[in-house]
Design a protein around this motif. Structure first.
Motif, mmCIF file in Angstrom:
data_model
loop_
_atom_site.group_PDB
_atom_site.id
_atom_site.type_symbol
_atom_site.label_atom_id
_atom_site.label_comp_id
_atom_site.label_asym_id
_atom_site.label_seq_id
_atom_site.Cartn_x
_atom_site.Cartn_y
_atom_site.Cartn_z
ATOM 1 N N LYS A 1 15.569 48.246 57.188
ATOM 2 C CA LYS A 1 15.480 46.499 57.968
ATOM 3 C C LYS A 1 14.470 46.069 59.164
ATOM 4 O O LYS A 1 13.770 45.146 59.179
ATOM 5 C CB LYS A 1 16.635 46.057 58.602
ATOM 6 C CG LYS A 1 16.955 46.801 59.947
ATOM 7 C CD LYS A 1 18.052 46.519 60.205
ATOM 8 C CE LYS A 1 18.599 46.995 61.906
ATOM 9 N NZ LYS A 1 19.112 46.108 62.795
ATOM 10 N N GLU A 2 13.731 47.543 59.435
ATOM 11 C CA GLU A 2 12.594 47.736 60.668
ATOM 12 C C GLU A 2 11.733 46.731 60.465
ATOM 13 O O GLU A 2 11.055 46.418 60.274
ATOM 14 C CB GLU A 2 12.406 48.647 61.354
ATOM 15 C CG GLU A 2 14.248 48.714 61.938
ATOM 16 C CD GLU A 2 13.662 50.158 62.716
ATOM 17 O OE1 GLU A 2 12.729 50.154 63.613
ATOM 18 O OE2 GLU A 2 14.930 50.746 63.446
ATOM 19 N N LEU B 1 20.683 55.061 55.028
ATOM 20 C CA LEU B 1 19.789 55.261 55.783
ATOM 21 C C LEU B 1 18.728 54.593 56.005
ATOM 22 O O LEU B 1 18.155 54.308 56.396
ATOM 23 C CB LEU B 1 19.684 56.390 55.490
ATOM 24 C CG LEU B 1 21.307 57.487 57.119
ATOM 25 C CD1 LEU B 1 20.470 58.950 57.056
ATOM 26 C CD2 LEU B 1 20.736 56.488 58.253
ATOM 27 N N ALA B 2 17.821 54.500 54.549
ATOM 28 C CA ALA B 2 16.602 53.958 53.982
ATOM 29 C C ALA B 2 17.484 52.698 54.299
ATOM 30 O O ALA B 2 16.149 51.980 54.299
ATOM 31 C CB ALA B 2 16.665 54.314 52.738
ATOM 32 N N ILE C 1 19.261 50.926 56.357
ATOM 33 C CA ILE C 1 19.019 50.734 57.196
ATOM 34 C C ILE C 1 18.448 50.408 58.215
ATOM 35 O O ILE C 1 17.896 49.634 59.068
ATOM 36 C CB ILE C 1 20.263 51.851 57.842
ATOM 37 C CG1 ILE C 1 21.700 51.646 58.057
ATOM 38 C CG2 ILE C 1 20.389 51.941 59.771
ATOM 39 C CD1 ILE C 1 22.420 53.113 58.591
ATOM 40 N N ARG C 2 17.249 51.793 57.584
ATOM 41 C CA ARG C 2 16.137 51.560 58.426
ATOM 42 C C ARG C 2 14.565 50.473 58.297
ATOM 43 O O ARG C 2 14.119 49.794 58.953
ATOM 44 C CB ARG C 2 15.361 53.009 58.100
ATOM 45 C CG ARG C 2 16.185 54.313 58.631
ATOM 46 C CD ARG C 2 15.454 54.500 60.277
ATOM 47 N NE ARG C 2 16.774 55.951 60.736
ATOM 48 C CZ ARG C 2 17.821 55.690 62.075
ATOM 49 N NH1 ARG C 2 17.399 54.632 62.885
ATOM 50 N NH2 ARG C 2 18.228 56.750 62.240
ATOM 51 N N ASP D 1 21.410 41.227 63.468
ATOM 52 C CA ASP D 1 22.322 43.102 63.699
ATOM 53 C C ASP D 1 23.949 42.740 63.187
ATOM 54 O O ASP D 1 24.524 42.809 64.308
ATOM 55 C CB ASP D 1 21.947 43.810 64.650
ATOM 56 C CG ASP D 1 20.374 44.027 65.177
ATOM 57 O OD1 ASP D 1 20.056 44.059 66.237
ATOM 58 O OD2 ASP D 1 20.431 44.495 63.923
ATOM 59 N N TYR E 1 21.976 40.314 58.471
ATOM 60 C CA TYR E 1 21.921 42.391 59.305
ATOM 61 C C TYR E 1 20.204 42.500 59.594
ATOM 62 O O TYR E 1 20.558 43.012 60.628
ATOM 63 C CB TYR E 1 22.681 43.354 58.193
ATOM 64 C CG TYR E 1 22.140 44.939 58.777
ATOM 65 C CD1 TYR E 1 21.267 46.192 58.304
ATOM 66 C CD2 TYR E 1 23.324 44.723 59.657
ATOM 67 C CE1 TYR E 1 21.184 47.166 58.467
ATOM 68 C CE2 TYR E 1 22.814 46.281 60.573
ATOM 69 C CZ TYR E 1 21.966 47.794 59.872
ATOM 70 O OH TYR E 1 21.427 48.375 60.192
ATOM 71 N N SER E 2 19.752 42.351 59.004
ATOM 72 C CA SER E 2 18.182 42.299 59.512
ATOM 73 C C SER E 2 17.902 41.691 60.930
ATOM 74 O O SER E 2 17.306 42.329 61.923
ATOM 75 C CB SER E 2 17.044 42.133 58.425
ATOM 76 O OG SER E 2 17.392 42.603 57.644
#
Lengths: 263, 215
Positions: free
Chosen positions: B94-95, B88-89, B91-92, B49, B45-46
């Motif tokens: 991974k950036e 959400l954390a 999801i975020r 995507d 995912y990281s």
């Protein structure tokens, strides 16, 4: 009972934990513990939306970098050529976090399809995620535009840069200047900082609009695994846009120390 | 080990990352992603995507994580908010491209911090109470496989758990829901290994004492 040096090393407690898990896995209990369908959908949507934003932001950053390189090259050539006028400056665009005329921007209070987001809870009582997702990140276009303005106008003075990018409350002396130049805004901002951590995250926008007549509000965490948690707050009072990085403590919201601005 | 417990443990399915849990509505059965470990799914995912990888990860942990948060929240609305913030954390997060040693500990650590933020605001943490050795009840005589047949017993366990102070309850739930080691629990909560062990022991003692009537 057999003597043990450490009871937790032996499976004396396994029966309790096993029983708890067995009970939790019953059909009725599992249904009650399951998150709602709306939450499932919202989280999966947020995951895909974040990926799209990343790709779009990468493309825009690449385009800005290429444009900046072109500007720099032209400037360098012009510098060495006599009697050469500098090319006309690129179109100056006032940076606004909300641009009502641009359909690609996600406006606060609206979803990605530009439909108003209902502030009411979903039918199963769960709070809507739309506001959470929208406020989690400012419009990527605005970030890029701010960056591009800074690059192209790097030679301008600090005040002009601030005029285009808003007032950074984390700047040293920013609050003192504000207290001197605009006491009304200063009082409002002090009150916002004192009370924002008591307001549920999804209600901050409504609260600021109702209490302070603020617009263009963004309130989102920027580092999710930090301790204490850090948040980014931006808003507009009358015609002035403010931005702040804050972290939450027992004494309320505190401004993060400002990092040195890159020349 | 208790003679009545050992065979039960053998019969219960082990909850491993490879165990598919396709409760998510519309999720395809037999997904190839189910065979991958948590860290591989997160990496997919990281890096690329891969939405299916995130979906598989979400399906794998959504119920346990939601239950963990729900047991530590004052109401269902707060639990849902914390649940959303936690994912959400992820999801975020991974950036940042920071390596994640073990996803299970990572996601429950985020949930713990989100809950701690809430508690800090409301100052709801109860004070630690000393463990009374006299409260240690005898071993449970009701076998775990029979628990599901006793709805009242389930309710009693839930009530007893709700009465355990939050710090001890959280350690118990991290052990029961996430199956984290005491080392991981201690690191997540920012306490020593001995303190985590003490809190878990206290929670178990309280639960046993509360369920003493079910002998």
């Amino acid at each position: 009972m057999t003597a043990h040096t450490d009871p937790l090393d032996v499976c004396d407690y396994e029966d309790l934990i096993t029983a708890y898990r067995a009970m939790s896995d019953t059909t009725d209990r599992k249904a009650a513990d399951m998150p709602s369908q709306s939450i499932d959908s919202a989280i999966l949507f947020a995951a895909s939306a974040n990926s799209r934003r990343r790709r779009l932001r990468s493309m825009r950053y690449a385009a800005v970098a290429a444009a900046a390189a072109c500007v720099g090259s032209v400037a360098l050539i012009s510098h060495h050529l006599p009697f050469t006028r500098m090319p006309e400056s690129l179109p100056q665009k006032t940076v606004t976090r909300v641009d009502a005329s641009d359909p690609t921007r996600v406006r606060p209070g609206y979803d990605v399809t530009n439909r108003p987001v209902s502030s009411a809870r979903t039918s199963n009582g769960a709070p809507g995620l739309s506001n959470l997702v929208l406020n989690a990140k400012p419009a990527p276009g605005a970030e890029v535009q701010m960056g591009s303005v800074v690059i192209m106008r790097a030679s301008e003075n600090h005040a002009e840069v601030q005029q285009h990018t808003g007032i950074d409350l984390n700047e040293p002396g920013a609050l003192d200047r504000l207290a001197r130049d605009n006491p009304d805004h200063y009082a409002k901002i002090r009150r916002i900082l004192a009370e924002v951590d008591e307001i549920p995250e999804q209600s901050v926008g409504r609260w600021m609009k109702a209490q302070f007549n603020a617009t263009d509000i963004t309130y989102s965490p920027i580092l999710f695994t930090s301790n204490p948690p850090q948040k980014k707050l931006s808003f507009t009072l009358e015609a002035t846009h403010y931005e702040a990085l804050i972290f939450l403590t027992q004494d309320g919201a505190q401004l993060l120390p400002s990092r040195p601005r890159v020349p | 080990m208790n003679a009545t417990v050992a065979p039960i443990l053998d019969q219960l399915p082990a909850e491993t990352p490879q165990t598919p849990t396709p409760e998510l509505r519309g999720a395809p059965a037999g997904n190839a992603m189910d065979a991958l470990c948590d860290e591989e799914l997160l990496r997919r995912y990281s890096d690329v995507d891969d939405q299916l990888a995130f979906r598989a990860l979400y399906i794998r942990y959504r119920i346990r994580l939601h239950r963990f948060i729900r047991r530590l929240s004052c109401d269902s609305h707060e639990a849902e908010e914390v649940f959303q913030e936690t994912w959400l954390a992820v999801i975020r997060g991974k950036e940042t491209n920071s390596p994640v040693a073990r996803f299970r500990a990572y996601v429950f650590a985020i949930a713990h911090r989100r809950l701690a933020d809430r508690w800090r605001r409301r100052k709801r943490l109860g004070s630690l109470q000393p463990c009374d050795p006299d409260e240690v009840a005898d071993e449970l005589t009701v076998a775990p496989d029979e628990w599901t047949q006793h709805a009242q017993l389930q309710g009693a366990l839930m009530n007893a758990l709700a009465n355990v102070p939050v710090p001890q309850r959280e350690v118990f739930l991290m052990k029961a829901e996430a199956d984290l080691s005491l080392e991981e629990i201690a690191k997540i909560m920012g306490i020593t290994h001995e303190a985590a062990k003490s809190r878990l022991r206290y929670a178990l003692v309280r639960l046993r004492a509360a369920l003493r009537t079910w002998k």
